[in-house]
Design an enzyme around this catalytic site. Structure first.
Site, short mmCIF file in Angstrom:
data_model
loop_
_atom_site.label_atom_id
_atom_site.label_comp_id
_atom_site.label_asym_id
_atom_site.label_seq_id
_atom_site.Cartn_x
_atom_site.Cartn_y
_atom_site.Cartn_z
N CYS A 28 7.01 -2.97 -24.24
CA CYS A 28 6.93 -2.83 -22.80
C CYS A 28 5.55 -2.27 -22.49
O CYS A 28 4.83 -1.86 -23.40
CB CYS A 28 8.03 -1.89 -22.32
SG CYS A 28 8.38 -2.03 -20.57
N CYS A 100 8.82 -7.03 -20.55
CA CYS A 100 8.21 -7.09 -19.23
C CYS A 100 7.03 -8.06 -19.27
O CYS A 100 6.42 -8.27 -20.31
CB CYS A 100 7.78 -5.71 -18.73
SG CYS A 100 6.37 -4.98 -19.55
N CYS A 107 -0.22 -8.01 -24.63
CA CYS A 107 0.06 -7.61 -26.00
C CYS A 107 -0.54 -8.58 -27.01
O CYS A 107 -0.23 -9.77 -26.98
CB CYS A 107 1.57 -7.53 -26.22
SG CYS A 107 1.94 -6.90 -27.86
#
Length: 170
Positions: A28, A100, A107
């Site tokens: 997240c 999310c 990422c």
């Protein structure tokens, strides 16, 4: 002393059983609520099959409301702490789950195709995963209103994550 159990007539040690578990990383953006709840839920629901971790793009603190709504269903995540994904550098996860949209977009694990014929990790400052799954959950930290109204949003997201884990990883 090593824990030993019998499996199909063969001795299996605790370390051998751990090696058989799939490693899962929940990601997240802040690693404060959704990924923390997912980590606690998967560990509680299927800890015999999964070795579970969570991390974020940025580390903050575990939201006290997430701790509270998890405690309501008998899961204690108060000992968990917010981590950045770099803490798992050079680790190869079987599954990385972004919970999310911001985590999916930011990422590095999501943009690294992983084909490891010998199962050995490539040197990396970021964790790697054999499979990346994206499931966006509403950020309960954005909830407004009274304390009880905010907790209701956290409960809703907790229950939504629990149902998704049951269907996707159960």
């Amino acid at each position: 002393m090593c824990d030993v159990v019998m499996l199909n007539g063969s001795e299996v040690t605790k370390s051998m059983r751990l090696q058989q578990k799939k490693k899962v990383l929940f990601l997240c953006y802040h690693n404060s609520a959704r990924s923390q709840m997912a980590e606690g839920l998967l560990r509680n629901m299927y800890g015999d099959r999964y070795e579970v971790y969570s991390a974020g793009i940025e580390a903050t603190v575990v939201d006290y409301r997430a701790i509270q709504v998890m405690k309501e269903i008998g899961i204690d995540i108060s000992g968990q702490h917010s981590k950045v994904s770099q803490e798992f550098q050079n680790m190869v996860f079987d599954i990385a789950v972004t919970v999310c949209d911001r985590a999916r977009q930011n990422c590095p694990i999501c943009s690294t195709p992983l084909e490891l014929p010998d199962e050995q990790p490539r040197p990396s400052e970021q964790p790697q995963a054999k499979e990346v799954i994206h499931k966006n959950f509403k950020d309960p930290a954005d909830a407004v209103g009274s304390e009880e109204e905010q907790l209701e949003v956290f409960r809703y997201v907790r229950d939504e994550i629990k149902e998704w884990i049951s269907l996707a990883l159960g």
